[in-house]
Motif scaffolding. Sequence first.
Motif, PDB file in Angstrom:
ATOM      1  N   SER A 127     -29.644   6.284 -20.741  1.00  0.00           N
ATOM      2  CA  SER A 127     -28.915   5.422 -21.656  1.00  0.00           C
ATOM      3  C   SER A 127     -27.411   5.659 -21.528  1.00  0.00           C
ATOM      4  CB  SER A 127     -29.370   5.681 -23.092  1.00  0.00           C
ATOM      5  OG  SER A 127     -28.625   4.917 -23.999  1.00  0.00           O
ATOM      6  N   ASP A 128     -27.014   6.922 -21.346  1.00  0.00           N
ATOM      7  CA  ASP A 128     -25.596   7.255 -21.199  1.00  0.00           C
ATOM      8  C   ASP A 128     -25.049   6.898 -19.821  1.00  0.00           C
ATOM      9  OD1 ASP A 128     -25.641   8.272 -23.760  1.00  0.00           O
ATOM     10  OD2 ASP A 128     -25.843  10.364 -23.122  1.00  0.00           O
ATOM     11  N   ASN A 129     -25.825   7.141 -18.778  1.00  0.00           N
ATOM     12  CA  ASN A 129     -25.339   7.005 -17.400  1.00  0.00           C
ATOM     13  C   ASN A 129     -25.942   5.836 -16.640  1.00  0.00           C
ATOM     14  OD1 ASN A 129     -23.773   9.527 -17.417  1.00  0.00           O
ATOM     15  ND2 ASN A 129     -25.783  10.461 -17.637  1.00  0.00           N
ATOM     16  N   GLY A 130     -26.979   5.213 -17.159  1.00  0.00           N
ATOM     17  CA  GLY A 130     -27.676   4.169 -16.421  1.00  0.00           C
ATOM     18  C   GLY A 130     -28.548   4.799 -15.348  1.00  0.00           C
ATOM     19  N   ILE A 131     -29.352   3.984 -14.711  1.00  0.00           N
ATOM     20  CA  ILE A 131     -30.175   4.456 -13.601  1.00  0.00           C
ATOM     21  C   ILE A 131     -29.891   3.557 -12.403  1.00  0.00           C
ATOM     22  CG2 ILE A 131     -32.167   3.136 -14.423  1.00  0.00           C
ATOM     23  CD1 ILE A 131     -33.941   5.246 -13.048  1.00  0.00           C
ATOM     24  N   ARG A 132     -29.630   4.203 -11.274  1.00  0.00           N
ATOM     25  CA  ARG A 132     -29.416   3.511 -10.013  1.00  0.00           C
ATOM     26  C   ARG A 132     -30.291   4.207  -8.983  1.00  0.00           C
ATOM     27  NH1 ARG A 132     -25.166   4.823 -12.446  1.00  0.00           N
ATOM     28  NH2 ARG A 132     -24.541   6.456 -11.024  1.00  0.00           N
ATOM     29  N   LEU A 133     -31.357   3.553  -8.600  1.00  0.00           N
ATOM     30  CA  LEU A 133     -32.318   4.109  -7.659  1.00  0.00           C
ATOM     31  C   LEU A 133     -32.306   3.238  -6.407  1.00  0.00           C
ATOM     32  CD1 LEU A 133     -34.531   6.258  -7.201  1.00  0.00           C
ATOM     33  CD2 LEU A 133     -36.145   4.654  -8.193  1.00  0.00           C
ATOM     34  N   LYS A 134     -32.004   3.843  -5.256  1.00  0.00           N
ATOM     35  CA  LYS A 134     -31.897   3.110  -4.003  1.00  0.00           C
ATOM     36  C   LYS A 134     -32.695   3.802  -2.918  1.00  0.00           C
ATOM     37  CE  LYS A 134     -27.226   3.120  -4.486  1.00  0.00           C
ATOM     38  NZ  LYS A 134     -25.859   3.051  -4.022  1.00  0.00           N
ATOM     39  N   VAL A 135     -33.259   3.006  -2.032  1.00  0.00           N
ATOM     40  CA  VAL A 135     -33.896   3.497  -0.819  1.00  0.00           C
ATOM     41  C   VAL A 135     -33.102   2.908   0.326  1.00  0.00           C
ATOM     42  CG1 VAL A 135     -35.981   3.532   0.577  1.00  0.00           C
ATOM     43  CG2 VAL A 135     -36.148   3.640  -1.914  1.00  0.00           C
ATOM     44  N   ILE A 136     -32.469   3.783   1.107  1.00  0.00           N
ATOM     45  CA  ILE A 136     -31.573   3.356   2.174  1.00  0.00           C
ATOM     46  C   ILE A 136     -32.149   3.788   3.517  1.00  0.00           C
ATOM     47  CG2 ILE A 136     -29.252   3.568   3.132  1.00  0.00           C
ATOM     48  CD1 ILE A 136     -28.271   4.112   0.270  1.00  0.00           C
ATOM     49  N   GLU A 137     -32.216   2.847   4.439  1.00  0.00           N
ATOM     50  CA  GLU A 137     -32.708   3.161   5.771  1.00  0.00           C
ATOM     51  C   GLU A 137     -31.638   3.918   6.546  1.00  0.00           C
ATOM     52  OE1 GLU A 137     -34.275   0.959   9.836  1.00  0.00           O
ATOM     53  OE2 GLU A 137     -33.887  -0.234   8.056  1.00  0.00           O
ATOM     54  N   ILE A 138     -32.035   5.008   7.197  1.00  0.00           N
ATOM     55  CA  ILE A 138     -31.128   5.786   8.026  1.00  0.00           C
ATOM     56  C   ILE A 138     -31.190   5.203   9.439  1.00  0.00           C
ATOM     57  CG2 ILE A 138     -30.578   8.051   8.957  1.00  0.00           C
ATOM     58  CD1 ILE A 138     -32.129   9.237   6.581  1.00  0.00           C
ATOM     59  N   LEU A 139     -30.065   4.752   9.929  1.00  0.00           N
ATOM     60  CA  LEU A 139     -30.023   4.136  11.258  1.00  0.00           C
ATOM     61  C   LEU A 139     -29.708   5.147  12.332  1.00  0.00           C
ATOM     62  CD1 LEU A 139     -28.164   0.872  10.296  1.00  0.00           C
ATOM     63  CD2 LEU A 139     -30.596   1.202  10.609  1.00  0.00           C
TER      64      LEU A 139
END
Length: 170
Positions: A158-170
């Motif tokens: 609630s204070d910081n939000g949630i940012r969840l990402k899956v990033i492909e490593i090239l």
Amino acid sequence: MKWYTYIICFILIAVGAFFGIQLYREVKAESYVNGSIDISNKFSQESFNYSSTSLVFYDDLYDETDTYYFEQDLLKVEDFNGKNKDYQIWLNDFILLQSDINAGSIYSVAYIDFYDEYNNLIQASTLNISIKFLSNKTQLTLSTKGQESASFLEQYFSDNGIRLKVIEIL
């Protein structure tokens, strides 16, 4: 002079009838389809990216393990291939190192410690992350043990939000 009046009246009647027919056709226009229309939902995303300002954990009444869950169904991800490609999982700009990446799913763990103003540890929470890349959707499940841990995590997101990402490593 009589003949000119008859001719002019005849021309006016013919022009009026012509424009009247055209007006009738335009007002009573019907649509038609030439070919076929495919009305299937083809919404998807290229890579997994979930963000929100807060989330709420719930306790499953039939689960006696005191586990609290957050579940969200998202758009399907087009090109996830955990078998042949390498990925990084990011949670709020931190890389999660303990991740198990399979052909169609990701399981990861985030350890989040909460301290008071005197640098004393007041809560050590473990956030289990499960991302399943299904054929028609992507299923995100977050879970933690205990109501106190769930409360601390809810407040943190609630204070910081949630940012969840899956990033492909090239």
